[in-house]
Design a protein around this motif. Structure first.
Motif, short mmCIF file in Angstrom:
data_model
loop_
_atom_site.label_atom_id
_atom_site.label_comp_id
_atom_site.label_asym_id
_atom_site.label_seq_id
_atom_site.Cartn_x
_atom_site.Cartn_y
_atom_site.Cartn_z
N ILE A 94 3.67 93.79 68.87
CA ILE A 94 2.26 94.12 68.68
C ILE A 94 2.14 94.94 67.40
N ASP A 95 1.40 94.40 66.44
CA ASP A 95 1.21 95.06 65.15
C ASP A 95 -0.24 95.47 64.98
N ARG A 96 -0.43 96.70 64.52
CA ARG A 96 -1.75 97.21 64.17
C ARG A 96 -1.74 97.60 62.70
N SER A 97 -2.77 97.19 61.97
CA SER A 97 -2.76 97.49 60.54
C SER A 97 -4.17 97.72 60.02
N ARG A 98 -4.22 98.48 58.93
CA ARG A 98 -5.43 98.65 58.14
C ARG A 98 -5.08 98.32 56.70
N ARG A 99 -5.89 97.47 56.09
CA ARG A 99 -5.56 97.03 54.73
C ARG A 99 -6.82 96.99 53.87
N HIS A 100 -6.61 97.31 52.59
CA HIS A 100 -7.65 97.17 51.57
C HIS A 100 -7.16 96.13 50.56
N ASN A 101 -8.02 95.18 50.23
CA ASN A 101 -7.72 94.19 49.20
C ASN A 101 -8.83 94.19 48.16
N SER A 102 -8.45 94.19 46.91
CA SER A 102 -9.47 94.17 45.86
C SER A 102 -8.97 93.36 44.67
N SER A 103 -9.91 92.81 43.94
CA SER A 103 -9.57 92.11 42.70
C SER A 103 -10.75 92.22 41.75
N ILE A 104 -10.44 92.27 40.48
CA ILE A 104 -11.48 92.32 39.45
C ILE A 104 -11.07 91.40 38.31
N PHE A 105 -12.03 90.64 37.81
CA PHE A 105 -11.81 89.74 36.68
C PHE A 105 -12.91 90.01 35.65
N LEU A 106 -12.52 90.29 34.44
CA LEU A 106 -13.47 90.68 33.39
C LEU A 106 -13.16 89.93 32.11
N ASP A 107 -14.17 89.25 31.55
CA ASP A 107 -14.05 88.55 30.27
C ASP A 107 -15.09 89.12 29.31
N TYR A 108 -14.63 89.49 28.13
CA TYR A 108 -15.55 89.99 27.10
C TYR A 108 -15.41 89.12 25.86
N LYS A 109 -16.52 88.47 25.50
CA LYS A 109 -16.53 87.57 24.36
C LYS A 109 -16.91 88.37 23.11
#
Length: 802
Positions: free
Chosen positions: A298-313
């Protein structure tokens, strides 16, 4: 080594740059009063079927440029604040400046062109299969669930395989995810699939990609096609034996020069998994006693996932991009409880022991990517630079307690010990890529890359007081590992008449060094290897297409599997690292024939030297069940795939894959050193259906079936299994929100049964995850949702593209 270098240089000199040229369409958007329009949307469609090709936006003086357009006939339209230009038909055979494009409110009356925005669910390209999930119910699941439903992808014991082939690499927006297998599962499990544009299964990766792995899965994230901001919040609840919950948000912004997206989710999970191991310990070929272990995890977990993508022309020719992917697990608590029953062959009574294994760990894995791209000229030449850094930190504490009982179930002995394990890994890489067209039909690509991996792992074990042969828990140990890779590649591509050709060669020089505190022997090696890729395609008529591709690739040992530590699951079950693991090399060839775009036959051959696999091995003398990652002598597979994909009716498209192949895994028995051949003919079947209901097409469904007949897995033979899944999605509130429902493993059939029966090995294991689950999701979209207001159609409701 000199021969390798000479061969590579010879290939560079002889390579003929080949590929069809791409062009640029530009112009200026104005009002009827001749004033320029800033931030107008530019939309480009194919003239043949009016399917969407590419979008752009005008700058502050109304100028726009749409790059990398293949030669063909197109329709172009500009839109701004609900007003539109007329459709402009253009025939692109060179760079085109179409001049002024006038936007007039009267243009909204135009209705003679019906624009089709729905992307094909499945696209077969030169080197990859593209699965567009944006318009399916799968977009409301997480990426892991969407991946399980991707054609040709099979998930076996939480390991990603493609038609049974292991060693698959995962990329996000063409950037490799440098995570252990378990963390990849956690990242994809906690990330909404609604931000995914498509999943690409790259069966023949070009030389530009690392030689690691062979087959790749590239998860391509959405980008805004119009100027402005939009976002979403979502909530997903899953019920199996225990509940799981995910809450998250996505945000997209596109301005004159800046385009960015941000994704975040937080998940709380409680999961149940059951295992059973039956080990028949032997002496002189006869079974002496049988140990049966039933394990509940039995596994209990708390997780945060994030991602950011940025393009500057910066300007028309220069773009800077930054991206970051992070998974953070502040709390993971595991409770393993098992009972092992011991029965001797000639004794009706039994003894045994109970084991409680409590573990806690936390981890953080964050990656940063910085890219710069410079377009050197209007003909398409460009140079790109990339820098990357990944930081991975893992801390785990384990408390293991065991009570031994006799025939009367009376506790007669006990022991306990604790383990602390820490691992830190840093990865750095820099890469440069250059491509240039030569003439109208050829293009040359080349580049260089340097990658450094530095890993440090520490272990400390205390309190173990039982004297049992084979158990050797080190009190303190440290393992340092460094890996340097120098790579260079060149590739060429062309099209002429009915032929397409792509070829590349990649050279990688690898230098590894390990330092184990309890072993003074030198660990590591240096080696230079070449990795060629060749692809041919011949299309004599519209209904017939032939293809042939070949690729050589490498699979290096994971950093965690080479750590020379023992980690105990119970008093007779241990997971062990292996510092002697060698890299493996895989040669793959596929010949394909496609009829009428819907029916494909593929003959494939795969030879994998030193393939890396997890062995389950019983130590008959010490009464230990050991899980050790080791090298096979070789893995051989060949067979036939049949692929059918068809829009059967307007509301139903289907995909069927049947793969029938012979697989043979050869390895050396650890005791006798005898050569063992583990081989079987195996049938894989995938049947996937995408359905659309209601007049406004607001209800979609996916019905998927998977079947795997008996198959060889390392030194095991795995029984057949099957799985049914259904997913529903209903758009509400004028498509500003949707609700979704998914039922996985409907008939509770996903159970894995593995047997190892050769020499003095006879053990069986059962793996029963909590796979039958019910998931309810809700998503609300906000911001600039006026994409559908930027163009009209005739007699139909526009469909969501993203």
């Amino acid at each position: 080594m000199k021969n390798y270098i000479l061969s590579f240089l010879f290939y560079l000199l002889l390579s003929v740059p080949i590929r069809a040229q791409e062009f640029k369409v530009s112009g200026t958007v104005i009002h009827t009063d001749n004033s320029e329009i800033s931030f107008a949307n530019i939309l480009l469609y194919t003239a043949a079927d009016t399917s969407f090709v590419k979008g752009s936006v005008t700058d502050e003086i109304g100028f726009f440029s749409v790059d990398q357009i293949p030669a063909a006939a197109y329709l172009l339209k500009a839109s701004y604040m609900g007003n539109h230009s007329q459709f402009i038909k253009i025939d692109v055979q060179s760079n085109i400046d179409i001049g002024l494009v006038s936007v007039d409110s009267e243009a909204q009356a135009l209705d003679e062109v019906v624009v089709v925005f729905q992307k094909p669910t499945l696209e077969q390209k030169v080197d990859r299969l593209v699965f567009n999930i944006g318009n399916t119910a799968l977009s409301e699941s997480n990426i892991w669930e969407a991946l399980k439903s991707t054609p040709s992808v099979f998930i076996m014991n939480n390991e990603i395989t493609v038609k049974g082939e292991k060693g698959v690499q995962v990329l996000i927006n063409d950037k490799k995810v440098n995570l252990p297998q378990e963390d990849i599962l956690n990242l994809l499990n906690g990330t909404s699939a609604n931000g995914v544009q498509a999943i690409e299964v790259i069966t023949a990766p070009p030389a530009k990609y690392d030689a690691e792995g062979g087959t790749m899965i590239n998860i391509r994230m959405n980008k805004n096609l119009i100027a402005g901001y939009n976002g979403a919040v979502f909530n997903r609840y899953t019920q199996g034996n225990f509940p799981q919950h995910t809450l998250g948000t996505n945000h997209y912004f596109k301005g004159e020069k800046l385009e960015t997206s941000f994704n975040y989710s937080f998940s709380q999970r409680k999961e149940l998994t059951n295992y059973t191991d039956i080990t028949n310990y032997m002496e002189n070929g006869a079974i002496t006693d049988i140990w049966t272990s039933d394990l509940e995890v039995i596994d209990r977990s708390r997780r945060h996932n994030s991602s950011i993508f940025l393009d500057y022309k910066v300007n028309t020719n220069n773009t800077i991009s930054f991206s970051s992917i992070t998974t953070f697990t502040p709390k993971f608590v595991g409770r393993d409880y098992s009972e092992t029953v011991i029965r001797e062959t000639n004794d009706p009574n039994s003894t045994g022991f109970f084991t409680k294994n409590d573990s806690k760990f936390s981890s953080v894995n964050t990656a940063f990517y910085l890219d710069y791209e410079n377009k050197l000229n209007d003909e398409g030449a460009l140079i790109a630079f990339n820098a990357h850094y990944t930081f991975y930190d893992y801390d785990k504490n384990q408390e293991l307690e065991t009570d031994f009982y006799d025939e009367r179930k009376t506790i007669v002995n006990e022991n306990a010990f604790s383990t602390t394990n820490q691992q830190r890994t840093d990865l750095y890489s820099i890469q440069t890529d250059y491509s240039t067209p030569l003439g109208e039909s050829f293009i040359l690509e080349s580049g260089f890359k340097y990658a450094l991996t530095s890993s440090e792992s520490d272990i400390s074990q205390q309190g173990f007081n039982r004297e049992q042969p084979g158990i050797d828990p080190m009190e303190d140990g440290q393992f340092l590992y460094d890996e340097n890779i120098y790579a260079a590649y060149t590739s060429v591509e062309t099209k002429w008449e009915n032929w397409s050709f792509k070829s590349g060669l990649r050279a990688e020089y690898t230098k590894t060094k390990g330092d184990f505190s309890l072993d003074k022997n030198v660990i590591g090696k240096d080696y230079l290897e070449l990795f060629p890729t060749v692809f041919f395609q011949f299309t004599p008529t519209e209904k017939h297409r032939f293809g042939l591709n070949y690729k050589r690739s490498i699979i290096r040992p994971d950093y965690s599997t080479i750590n020379p530590f023992q980690v105990f699951q119970s008093s007779n079950s241990v997971v062990e690292g292996n510092v002697n693991l060698r890299p493996s090399f895989k040669n793959s060839a596929i010949f394909s024939y496609t009829y009428d775009k819907d029916y494909t036959l593929e003959l494939f051959y795969r030879y994998h030297k030193n393939a890396i696999s997890l062995f389950t091995y019983q130590d008959n003398e010490s009464k230990l069940l050991r899980f050790i990652t080791d090298n096979l002598d070789r893995e051989l597979a060949y067979g036939l795939d049949f692929i059918y994909r068809k829009e059967i009716v307007k509301a139903w498209d289907a995909y069927l894959l049947t793969s029938y192949f012979y697989a043979s895994e050869r390895f050396n028995d650890r005791n006798t050193n005898n050569q063992i051949d583990n081989n079987l003919w195996t049938l894989l079947v995938q049947f996937k259906n995408n359905l659309t209901f209601l007049e406004d097409r607001s209800l979609t469904a996916n019905l998927n079936f998977t079947y795997v007949s008996p198959i060889v897995v390392g030194n095991s033979r795995q029984r057949e299994y099957s799985d049914w899944e259904i997913a529903l999605k209903k758009n509400i509130w004028s498509k500003k929100a949707n609700i979704s429902l998914t039922v996985s493993d409907i008939f509770n059939q996903f159970k894995l049964h593995n047997t190892r029966d050769y020499g003095d090995q006879y053990n069986i294991s059962y793996y029963r995850p909590d796979s039958r689950t019910f998931t309810l999701g809700f998503r609300y979209n906000f911001g600039n949702m006026g994409i559908r207001d930027n163009y009209k159609n005739k007699d139909t409701e526009e469909r969501e593209r993203l």
